[in-house]
Motif scaffolding. Structure first.
Motif, PDB file in Angstrom:
ATOM      1  N   LEU A   1       0.850  -1.200   0.000  1.00  0.00           N
ATOM      2  CA  LEU A   1       0.000   0.000   0.000  1.00  0.00           C
ATOM      3  C   LEU A   1       0.882   1.246   0.000  1.00  0.00           C
ATOM      4  O   LEU A   1       1.909   1.297   0.675  1.00  0.00           O
ATOM      5  CB  LEU A   1      -0.915  -0.007   1.232  1.00  0.00           C
ATOM      6  CG  LEU A   1      -1.937  -1.150   1.264  1.00  0.00           C
ATOM      7  CD1 LEU A   1      -2.769  -1.089   2.540  1.00  0.00           C
ATOM      8  CD2 LEU A   1      -2.849  -1.101   0.030  1.00  0.00           C
ATOM      9  N   TYR A   2       0.462   2.236  -0.765  1.00  0.00           N
ATOM     10  CA  TYR A   2       1.243   3.473  -0.868  1.00  0.00           C
ATOM     11  C   TYR A   2       0.951   4.388   0.309  1.00  0.00           C
ATOM     12  O   TYR A   2      -0.145   4.395   0.860  1.00  0.00           O
ATOM     13  CB  TYR A   2       0.973   4.160  -2.209  1.00  0.00           C
ATOM     14  CG  TYR A   2       1.624   3.366  -3.311  1.00  0.00           C
ATOM     15  CD1 TYR A   2       2.968   3.535  -3.601  1.00  0.00           C
ATOM     16  CD2 TYR A   2       0.912   2.369  -3.974  1.00  0.00           C
ATOM     17  CE1 TYR A   2       3.590   2.753  -4.557  1.00  0.00           C
ATOM     18  CE2 TYR A   2       1.522   1.576  -4.934  1.00  0.00           C
ATOM     19  CZ  TYR A   2       2.867   1.773  -5.210  1.00  0.00           C
ATOM     20  OH  TYR A   2       3.484   0.985  -6.131  1.00  0.00           O
ATOM     21  N   ALA A   3       1.947   5.156   0.677  1.00  0.00           N
ATOM     22  CA  ALA A   3       1.828   6.022   1.852  1.00  0.00           C
ATOM     23  C   ALA A   3       1.139   7.337   1.493  1.00  0.00           C
ATOM     24  O   ALA A   3       1.264   7.844   0.375  1.00  0.00           O
ATOM     25  CB  ALA A   3       3.212   6.298   2.432  1.00  0.00           C
ATOM     26  N   TYR A   4       0.442   7.858   2.479  1.00  0.00           N
ATOM     27  CA  TYR A   4      -0.228   9.153   2.348  1.00  0.00           C
ATOM     28  C   TYR A   4       0.712  10.227   1.795  1.00  0.00           C
ATOM     29  O   TYR A   4       0.342  10.981   0.888  1.00  0.00           O
ATOM     30  CB  TYR A   4      -0.788   9.568   3.724  1.00  0.00           C
ATOM     31  CG  TYR A   4      -1.000  11.052   3.873  1.00  0.00           C
ATOM     32  CD1 TYR A   4      -2.013  11.694   3.167  1.00  0.00           C
ATOM     33  CD2 TYR A   4      -0.172  11.820   4.693  1.00  0.00           C
ATOM     34  CE1 TYR A   4      -2.193  13.062   3.278  1.00  0.00           C
ATOM     35  CE2 TYR A   4      -0.344  13.186   4.807  1.00  0.00           C
ATOM     36  CZ  TYR A   4      -1.351  13.807   4.098  1.00  0.00           C
ATOM     37  OH  TYR A   4      -1.517  15.152   4.193  1.00  0.00           O
ATOM     38  N   GLN A   5       1.940  10.312   2.326  1.00  0.00           N
ATOM     39  CA  GLN A   5       2.858  11.396   1.929  1.00  0.00           C
ATOM     40  C   GLN A   5       3.114  11.408   0.427  1.00  0.00           C
ATOM     41  O   GLN A   5       3.211  12.465  -0.190  1.00  0.00           O
ATOM     42  CB  GLN A   5       4.206  11.268   2.656  1.00  0.00           C
ATOM     43  CG  GLN A   5       4.124  11.152   4.163  1.00  0.00           C
ATOM     44  CD  GLN A   5       3.657  12.419   4.864  1.00  0.00           C
ATOM     45  OE1 GLN A   5       3.431  13.459   4.226  1.00  0.00           O
ATOM     46  NE2 GLN A   5       3.486  12.346   6.167  1.00  0.00           N
ATOM     47  N   LEU A   6       3.236  10.234  -0.148  1.00  0.00           N
ATOM     48  CA  LEU A   6       3.494  10.140  -1.584  1.00  0.00           C
ATOM     49  C   LEU A   6       2.220  10.452  -2.378  1.00  0.00           C
ATOM     50  O   LEU A   6       2.225  11.271  -3.298  1.00  0.00           O
ATOM     51  CB  LEU A   6       3.986   8.729  -1.940  1.00  0.00           C
ATOM     52  CG  LEU A   6       4.234   8.493  -3.437  1.00  0.00           C
ATOM     53  CD1 LEU A   6       5.444   9.287  -3.915  1.00  0.00           C
ATOM     54  CD2 LEU A   6       4.426   7.003  -3.733  1.00  0.00           C
ATOM     55  N   ALA A   7       1.132   9.805  -2.000  1.00  0.00           N
ATOM     56  CA  ALA A   7      -0.113   9.937  -2.752  1.00  0.00           C
ATOM     57  C   ALA A   7      -0.624  11.379  -2.745  1.00  0.00           C
ATOM     58  O   ALA A   7      -1.083  11.900  -3.767  1.00  0.00           O
ATOM     59  CB  ALA A   7      -1.170   8.988  -2.172  1.00  0.00           C
ATOM     60  N   VAL A   8      -0.506  12.032  -1.597  1.00  0.00           N
ATOM     61  CA  VAL A   8      -1.063  13.385  -1.488  1.00  0.00           C
ATOM     62  C   VAL A   8      -0.314  14.355  -2.409  1.00  0.00           C
ATOM     63  O   VAL A   8      -0.925  15.215  -3.064  1.00  0.00           O
ATOM     64  CB  VAL A   8      -1.048  13.854  -0.005  1.00  0.00           C
ATOM     65  CG1 VAL A   8       0.344  14.224   0.469  1.00  0.00           C
ATOM     66  CG2 VAL A   8      -1.979  15.038   0.212  1.00  0.00           C
ATOM     67  N   VAL A   9       0.994  14.185  -2.500  1.00  0.00           N
ATOM     68  CA  VAL A   9       1.793  15.086  -3.344  1.00  0.00           C
ATOM     69  C   VAL A   9       1.488  14.847  -4.825  1.00  0.00           C
ATOM     70  O   VAL A   9       1.271  15.789  -5.593  1.00  0.00           O
ATOM     71  CB  VAL A   9       3.302  14.899  -3.041  1.00  0.00           C
ATOM     72  CG1 VAL A   9       4.164  15.558  -4.106  1.00  0.00           C
ATOM     73  CG2 VAL A   9       3.621  15.462  -1.661  1.00  0.00           C
ATOM     74  N   ILE A  10       1.424  13.584  -5.209  1.00  0.00           N
ATOM     75  CA  ILE A  10       1.153  13.264  -6.609  1.00  0.00           C
ATOM     76  C   ILE A  10      -0.246  13.745  -7.009  1.00  0.00           C
ATOM     77  O   ILE A  10      -0.433  14.358  -8.058  1.00  0.00           O
ATOM     78  CB  ILE A  10       1.305  11.745  -6.845  1.00  0.00           C
ATOM     79  CG1 ILE A  10       2.790  11.362  -6.690  1.00  0.00           C
ATOM     80  CG2 ILE A  10       0.748  11.333  -8.200  1.00  0.00           C
ATOM     81  CD1 ILE A  10       3.061   9.877  -6.820  1.00  0.00           C
TER      82      ILE A  10
END
Ligand code: GLU
Ligand code: ZN
Length: 295
Positions: A169-178
């Motif tokens: 599962l991808y982390a919030y920090q990465l997903a939110v920026v993208i």
């Protein structure tokens, strides 16, 4: 009138229902956008199915609708965006910016929250392991519209952080920026619990060559025990027949002036009034606000 120079968003996590604290964040981002004729987008941050409450996505949207919020366009679901996150994470691994970490939970506990880079040069296989991004020994800072200057030294205060978990599962920090970049978000208005995530996000934006959005972190509504609403216990959904009084309460939490006559107004009328009188400078410049202290 739509101004392309402002695109805001609300990005709830369906690990629970909408509670009063998230209503305050939703209201702030909505009013800040609409007051300048900006767009307001809706993104469901459903990155973590094991922590998702069944029915929460629909319940959150229905509550927002019954409180008269109107968003632009379709709701975006992060669960449909894995491909975009994978592309970035894999590229960073192949560039040596990110690496696989196989440390056990027990080992990580011994590090006291700040990962010292144990696996940096180990060359573990990223399959079935967590992926961490290398952080520079640098301070990242920004000026928040409500909280003022905020700075964090990524090496010392954060350490290499996880962008994809071991379970894939991808982390919030990465997903939110993208996703903020993909949706063209210019202004991020959210709870002050995310103030200390922002320097990590600035770093990821820099790696991706993205423009930096403006930030406004509004006070987090807390329980008398200091816990964030909705965290210590599962808050029930906000009652749909209390929209007007709860919107007025949220306006007061944001330091906005209200009018006695609004008690008898519809939720639509309260929002229209809020847009007309919105003044972000009145938002309390504090990180926490106890729910019990609100009138
Ligand atoms: N999904 C996050 C939350 O519900 C908010 C993320 C954000 O606004 O950046 O706390
Ligand atoms: Zn490790």
């Amino acid at each position: 009138m739509n101004s392309p120079s402002y695109i805001g968003r609300f990005a709830p996590t369906p690990s629970g229902y909408l509670h009063f604290g998230s209503l305050v964040a939703a209201l702030a981002s909505y009013l800040d956008a609409r007051a300048v004729g900006g767009q307001w987008l809706m993104r469901m941050e459903d990155l973590d199915p094991p922590r998702e409450v069944a029915g929460a996505q629909g319940a959150i949207l229905r509550t927002l609708e019954s409180y008269a919020f109107e968003w632009d366009g379709e709701v975006i679901n992060q669960s449909h965006r894995h491909e975009a996150y994978a592309q970035v994470a894999n590229r960073w691994v192949s560039q040596g910016l990110a690496y696989a970490c196989t440390c056990s939970r027990k080992q990580l506990q011994a590090f006291n929250g700040i990962y010292p880079g144990q696996c940096r040069n180990a060359g573990h296989d990223p399959q079935n392991s967590a992926i961490r991004i290398r952080v520079p020994e640098l301070e990242y800072r920004f000026v928040d519209r409500a909280q003022g200057m905020y700075a964090q030294h990524l090496g010392r205060d954060v350490g290499d952080f996880v962008i994809r978990r071991r379970d894939g599962l991808y982390a919030y920090q990465l997903a939110v920026v993208i996703d903020d970049a993909w949706q063209g978000i210019t202004d991020i208005v959210r709870g002050a619990d995310l103030l200390d995530s922002t320097p990590r996000q600035l770093y990821l934006q820099e790696l991706l060559g993205l423009p930096q959005p403006r930030y406004l972190h509004v006070p987090l509504i807390t329980q008398p025990d200091g816990n964030k609403l909705g965290k210590s216990y599962r808050s029930p959904p906000l009652p749909s027949d209390q929209a007007t009084p709860l919107l007025l309460r949220a306006l007061r939490a944001l330091g906005q002036t209200t009018d006695d006559g609004l008690r008898y107004a519809s939720p639509q009328e309260v929002l229209a009034w809020g847009i007309k009188h919105w003044n972000a400078h009145l938002i309390p410049r504090i990180r926490h606000l106890e729910e019990a202290e609100l009138s």
